[in-house]
Design a protein around this motif. Structure first.
Motif, PDB file in Angstrom:
ATOM      1  N   LYS A 181       0.828  -1.204   0.000  1.00  0.00           N
ATOM      2  CA  LYS A 181       0.000   0.000   0.000  1.00  0.00           C
ATOM      3  C   LYS A 181       0.866   1.259   0.000  1.00  0.00           C
ATOM      4  O   LYS A 181       0.575   2.224  -0.713  1.00  0.00           O
ATOM      5  CB  LYS A 181      -0.899  -0.013   1.240  1.00  0.00           C
ATOM      6  CG  LYS A 181      -1.991   1.050   1.219  1.00  0.00           C
ATOM      7  CD  LYS A 181      -3.087   0.692   0.231  1.00  0.00           C
ATOM      8  CE  LYS A 181      -4.278   1.625   0.343  1.00  0.00           C
ATOM      9  NZ  LYS A 181      -5.366   1.259  -0.581  1.00  0.00           N
ATOM     10  N   ILE A 182       1.927   1.235   0.812  1.00  0.00           N
ATOM     11  CA  ILE A 182       2.840   2.389   0.837  1.00  0.00           C
ATOM     12  C   ILE A 182       3.449   2.602  -0.544  1.00  0.00           C
ATOM     13  O   ILE A 182       3.534   3.735  -1.040  1.00  0.00           O
ATOM     14  CB  ILE A 182       3.933   2.184   1.899  1.00  0.00           C
ATOM     15  CG1 ILE A 182       3.325   2.248   3.306  1.00  0.00           C
ATOM     16  CG2 ILE A 182       5.040   3.230   1.756  1.00  0.00           C
ATOM     17  CD1 ILE A 182       4.302   1.916   4.413  1.00  0.00           C
ATOM     18  N   ARG A 183       3.888   1.506  -1.174  1.00  0.00           N
ATOM     19  CA  ARG A 183       4.485   1.612  -2.505  1.00  0.00           C
ATOM     20  C   ARG A 183       3.488   2.191  -3.509  1.00  0.00           C
ATOM     21  O   ARG A 183       3.809   3.107  -4.283  1.00  0.00           O
ATOM     22  CB  ARG A 183       4.968   0.241  -2.967  1.00  0.00           C
ATOM     23  CG  ARG A 183       5.505   0.226  -4.399  1.00  0.00           C
ATOM     24  CD  ARG A 183       5.992  -1.156  -4.797  1.00  0.00           C
ATOM     25  NE  ARG A 183       6.315  -1.210  -6.213  1.00  0.00           N
ATOM     26  CZ  ARG A 183       7.428  -0.742  -6.758  1.00  0.00           C
ATOM     27  NH1 ARG A 183       8.357  -0.189  -5.982  1.00  0.00           N
ATOM     28  NH2 ARG A 183       7.651  -0.827  -8.060  1.00  0.00           N
ATOM     29  N   GLN A 184       2.265   1.660  -3.484  1.00  0.00           N
ATOM     30  CA  GLN A 184       1.242   2.139  -4.411  1.00  0.00           C
ATOM     31  C   GLN A 184       0.972   3.626  -4.232  1.00  0.00           C
ATOM     32  O   GLN A 184       0.937   4.392  -5.210  1.00  0.00           O
ATOM     33  CB  GLN A 184      -0.044   1.339  -4.190  1.00  0.00           C
ATOM     34  CG  GLN A 184      -1.233   1.847  -5.005  1.00  0.00           C
ATOM     35  CD  GLN A 184      -2.544   1.230  -4.539  1.00  0.00           C
ATOM     36  OE1 GLN A 184      -2.572   0.314  -3.735  1.00  0.00           O
ATOM     37  NE2 GLN A 184      -3.653   1.753  -5.045  1.00  0.00           N
ATOM     38  N   LEU A 185       0.782   4.059  -2.995  1.00  0.00           N
ATOM     39  CA  LEU A 185       0.479   5.464  -2.728  1.00  0.00           C
ATOM     40  C   LEU A 185       1.676   6.363  -3.020  1.00  0.00           C
ATOM     41  O   LEU A 185       1.505   7.494  -3.498  1.00  0.00           O
ATOM     42  CB  LEU A 185       0.025   5.624  -1.274  1.00  0.00           C
ATOM     43  CG  LEU A 185      -1.307   4.956  -0.924  1.00  0.00           C
ATOM     44  CD1 LEU A 185      -1.527   4.963   0.585  1.00  0.00           C
ATOM     45  CD2 LEU A 185      -2.465   5.662  -1.627  1.00  0.00           C
ATOM     46  N   ARG A 186       2.863   5.875  -2.731  1.00  0.00           N
ATOM     47  CA  ARG A 186       4.080   6.664  -3.010  1.00  0.00           C
ATOM     48  C   ARG A 186       4.202   6.930  -4.502  1.00  0.00           C
ATOM     49  O   ARG A 186       4.474   8.076  -4.926  1.00  0.00           O
ATOM     50  CB  ARG A 186       5.311   5.924  -2.492  1.00  0.00           C
ATOM     51  CG  ARG A 186       6.637   6.602  -2.861  1.00  0.00           C
ATOM     52  CD  ARG A 186       7.826   5.875  -2.303  1.00  0.00           C
ATOM     53  NE  ARG A 186       7.970   4.518  -2.827  1.00  0.00           N
ATOM     54  CZ  ARG A 186       8.461   4.219  -4.032  1.00  0.00           C
ATOM     55  NH1 ARG A 186       8.821   5.208  -4.874  1.00  0.00           N
ATOM     56  NH2 ARG A 186       8.581   2.971  -4.410  1.00  0.00           N
ATOM     57  N   LEU A 187       3.996   5.892  -5.318  1.00  0.00           N
ATOM     58  CA  LEU A 187       4.095   6.050  -6.765  1.00  0.00           C
ATOM     59  C   LEU A 187       2.994   6.954  -7.299  1.00  0.00           C
ATOM     60  O   LEU A 187       3.221   7.735  -8.230  1.00  0.00           O
ATOM     61  CB  LEU A 187       4.034   4.678  -7.434  1.00  0.00           C
ATOM     62  CG  LEU A 187       5.239   3.757  -7.166  1.00  0.00           C
ATOM     63  CD1 LEU A 187       5.021   2.381  -7.767  1.00  0.00           C
ATOM     64  CD2 LEU A 187       6.528   4.383  -7.688  1.00  0.00           C
ATOM     65  N   GLN A 188       1.791   6.845  -6.700  1.00  0.00           N
ATOM     66  CA  GLN A 188       0.705   7.725  -7.121  1.00  0.00           C
ATOM     67  C   GLN A 188       1.030   9.188  -6.852  1.00  0.00           C
ATOM     68  O   GLN A 188       0.595  10.069  -7.596  1.00  0.00           O
ATOM     69  CB  GLN A 188      -0.588   7.336  -6.390  1.00  0.00           C
ATOM     70  CG  GLN A 188      -1.217   6.039  -6.872  1.00  0.00           C
ATOM     71  CD  GLN A 188      -2.446   5.658  -6.067  1.00  0.00           C
ATOM     72  OE1 GLN A 188      -2.822   6.335  -5.108  1.00  0.00           O
ATOM     73  NE2 GLN A 188      -3.088   4.558  -6.456  1.00  0.00           N
TER      74      GLN A 188
END
Length: 347
Positions: free
Chosen positions: A8-15
């Motif tokens: 989730k952190i990775r997804q939100l960071r990339l977003q």
């Protein structure tokens, strides 16, 4: 709860168009630390979650993959575990529960939790208002508005009948009882309101209706409460004596008699009843009885007993409820600190 925090952190960071270095730097950490989170090798420190959620543009709850059941259970626990909800957490819970009220399978629970959330926020503001209202009154003893602020913050009873009576709530409960006449407990809520407003004839009618549903210790209890409200204390005592004769080993009957004695300022008898209720109550025990004794002890200036009963409350919470942290314990710690300071000042 299914935790998928790293992905989730990775997804939100990339977003957000952030690199691991940028996110780590904003938190005072290395890119390697962020990488370990995303690979689920380690978890972020819980103290970082508020700042992390802000940087990623989501609520703390949104960082976790949670079922609706888990999320509502978490909100319910937080309502009990903390004294003041952070604003961001309050708003996130409010928005989520509003959405869940639109879902038929969650509507009832979401409505209840939303009501509890608003009640908690109201209590939080009352707790903030109490010392300020008292300070304002001490600084300006002639100010009626300061008196009103104290009464409003501390939920006191106004002398004005139009401000103090509960006719609208009574009307709601009268209709509610009429819709659910076979539920004995509903009559208790209605009778409490009627007695508090001195509407004893209506309370007596409700009592007779309840008695037809089921006879319990509440019948002599409320017969006594009605008699007390009408100023007939001897008849009230006779009703409560009959209650104890019929329900000698029932801890709730002893507790209710303790309440009755406390309201008559017969404190020695009240404490004896509360202690008897504590002895008879099965585990897990509640803290109502020792808390009541603590309040009576403080009224009478017995700070040692008051502190001891607060410590008993904490012991019960730890032993019987496995509560080791949170507001349910902290409120008693605060009271012990306040009592010790009051005791020191008194001596």
């Amino acid at each position: 709860m299914q935790l998928e925090l790293g992905p989730k952190i990775r997804q939100l960071r990339l977003q957000r168009g952030m690199t691991q270095e940028q996110l780590g730097a904003a938190l005072g950490l290395s890119a390697q630390a962020v990488s370990k989170w995303e690979n689920q090798t380690t978890m972020p420190d819980i103290q970082l979650l508020p700042e992390l959620s802000v940087l990623l543009g989501v609520t703390i709850d949104a960082l976790f993959s949670m079922t609706d059941e888990s999320r509502m259970a978490r909100i319910e626990n937080r309502l009990e575990d903390v004294r003041f909800l952070p604003q961001q957490e309050f708003e996130a819970a409010e928005q989520y529960l509003r959405e869940q009220r639109e879902e038929p399978q969650h509507k009832a629970r979401a409505a209840l939790l939303l009501a509890r959330l608003y009640n908690k926020r109201a209590q939080e503001y009352h707790d903030l208002a109490k010392p300020l209202a008292r300070e304002a009154l001490l600084l300006n003893p002639e100010n009626k508005g300061a008196h009103n602020a104290v009464f409003d913050a501390e939920n006191c009873v106004y002398p004005d009948w139009n401000a103090a009576n509960r006719w609208q709530t009574i009307e709601f409960y009268q209709d509610f009882v009429a819709r659910h006449p076979e539920n004995r407990v509903n009559y208790l809520w209605l009778m409490d309101l009627l007695i508090a407003d001195g509407r004893t004839e209506e309370a007596r009618t409700a009592l007779r209706q309840m008695e037809r549903v089921e006879y319990t210790y509440h019948v002599p209890l409320y017969e006594g409460l009605i008699a007390k409200a009408e100023g007939d204390h001897p008849r009230a005592m006779a009703c409560w004596d009959r209650m104890m004769g019929e329900y000698t080993v029932l801890w709730t009957a002893w507790f209710c008699r303790g309440d009755c004695m406390a309201r008559l300022c017969r404190y020695d008898e009240a404490v004896d009843c509360y202690r008897r209720a504590m002895e008879l109550q099965p585990e897990p025990k509640y803290v109502d009885a020792p808390e009541a004794i603590a309040q009576i002890a403080e009224i009478r200036g017995d700070y040692d007993l008051a502190i001891g009963m607060r410590e008993t409350c904490m012991e019960i919470l730890r032993r019987d409820c496995q509560i080791t942290e949170g507001e349910l314990l902290e409120v008693h710690r605060r009271e012990i600190t306040r009592l010790r300071e009051k005791q020191r000042t008194a001596t």
